[in-house]
Write an enzyme that holds these catalytic residues in place. Sequence first.
Site, PDB file in Angstrom:
ATOM      1  N   GLY A 221      -8.461 -10.716  -2.622  1.00  0.00           N
ATOM      2  CA  GLY A 221      -8.341  -9.809  -1.481  1.00  0.00           C
ATOM      3  C   GLY A 221      -8.942 -10.394  -0.212  1.00  0.00           C
ATOM      4  N   ASP A 252       1.744 -11.092   8.410  1.00  0.00           N
ATOM      5  CA  ASP A 252       3.053 -10.427   8.407  1.00  0.00           C
ATOM      6  C   ASP A 252       3.085  -9.199   9.317  1.00  0.00           C
ATOM      7  OD1 ASP A 252       1.605  -8.540   6.987  1.00  0.00           O
ATOM      8  OD2 ASP A 252       2.758  -8.721   5.141  1.00  0.00           O
ATOM      9  N   LYS A 395       6.862  -5.797   5.114  1.00  0.00           N
ATOM     10  CA  LYS A 395       6.549  -5.824   3.689  1.00  0.00           C
ATOM     11  C   LYS A 395       7.812  -5.844   2.825  1.00  0.00           C
ATOM     12  CE  LYS A 395       2.120  -5.345   4.530  1.00  0.00           C
ATOM     13  NZ  LYS A 395       1.196  -6.489   4.367  1.00  0.00           N
TER      14      LYS A 395
END
Length: 520
Positions: A221, A252, A395
């Site tokens: 993470g 992104d 995503k």
Amino acid sequence: MSFAKDFSKAMSQSGPSQFQEVIRQELEYSMKVELDKILATAPSNELEHTKNDLEGFKKLFHRFLQEKGPSVDWGKIQRPPEDSIQPYEKIKARGLPDNIASVLNKLVVVKLNGGLGTSMGCKGPKSLIGVRNENTFLDLTVQQIEHLNKTYNTDVPLVLMNSFNTDEDTKKILQKYSHSRVKIYTFNQSRYPRINKETLLPIAKDVSYSGENTECWYPPGHGDIYASFYNSGLLDNLIGEGKEYIFVSNIDNLGATVDLYILNHLMNPPNGKRCEFVMEVTNKTRADVKGGTLTQYENKLRLVEIAQVPKAHVDEFKSVSKFKIFNTNNLWIALSAIKRLQEKNAIDMEIIVNPKTLDGGLNVIQLETAVGAAIKSFENSLGINVPRSRFLPVKTTSDLLLVMSNLYSLNAGSLTMSEKREFPTVPLVKLGSSFTKVQDYLRRFESIPDMLELDHLTVSGDVTFGKNVSLKVSLQAGCSCIYMTNLCYSVRKPILSHQLPLEAFLRIKKQQKSLQQGLQ
């Protein structure tokens, strides 16, 4: 040591609580033994790095065994004080100083680049997927920073936090930017072993992470940024060069560009007291109900994620009326504060337990942390409620369709909403499973449709879009075979929805008119 023997002894002495402590100690001891075995397989040139990774993992595993249930007391959650979350308009109204170049020269842009494109059917780093005019996420990021440096004659560097999954491919691509006006640095986040859900022991037997061992390891993470940035030596180097703040965001998120007004607010605070940590938040919609939100908790700003919420309060947490904002993961953090807290081992982040099922069916867990969760560890933290335009993540291919369309214009690597769009928000687009993989998505669009007047598009089934298609109404297509060809629909065996009656299909087919004229 025998679990049965320890159980009998612990129960006879002090009951269940002492037994639980014995079990924790047994698990920690067993984990240490296994990690020592793994470390012994590391080649000499990887020994120090592997040791740091496994030490970090041991600390996380220790905390995991200590924690019980949700990590927040719901009764202690309060609304943040009014001045702790500032509206962006107020920040922008201060204007910019004449010496904005000197302010920019104190900044470093950090992009979180550890993710793969597997969810969109791509191999390799997600940052290398083409998203607009054949430009990748990484291309657009470099273009943005290069434009800043050329415009203001500054030296804003780019730092990529890679993972072991993305590092090699990313470094190969970086050669193409060797002549750009952007210094690019990289460092790797940690590599942690996945844990067998039943035994709570690592499934890795050695340090190898290729071949059969590919699924044994994971990047823990983006909360790992603090330790890995510090351990890499890059943090100290940048401080030595006079850099003071990093702007961190997901690579992104195409809306996460350097904002001069926020940077100026950080460097020249109106009250004279600098913030060590700024989190950009934006107004929540019903599509964002699971996003983390800022609260006041024990006199500190705290990011609360849905995984931390007691089950009885999950619906309350999802309420758009009560919790009106969510974290965009666009963060501005003081480098000196990261160094101070890291050296004191004082950065506190809640553990995220992420269950996974491997290809062979084995159930494992990953222990992770989130970068924004550290906000409570920093002094004088602040939230800034920014426009939705600063949150433009890609995503899925549904998101990709939006950013590739004429809803946005591209200038110097930045996407901005077209002035021709009459609505302040983008359409709600839901593409079906036939569009999940990027190569299938691209095959189903001969050209990207005109979407300026679209409100909502849901597509399911075997659908293709022809050239020069314009989408102007809310469409829902559910069929065994519906496809669009040049300027018209052709339909076979329609399964019609309540939103698009049969008459509309027949009229379009009969008239053979361009969808650019709208569905009459």
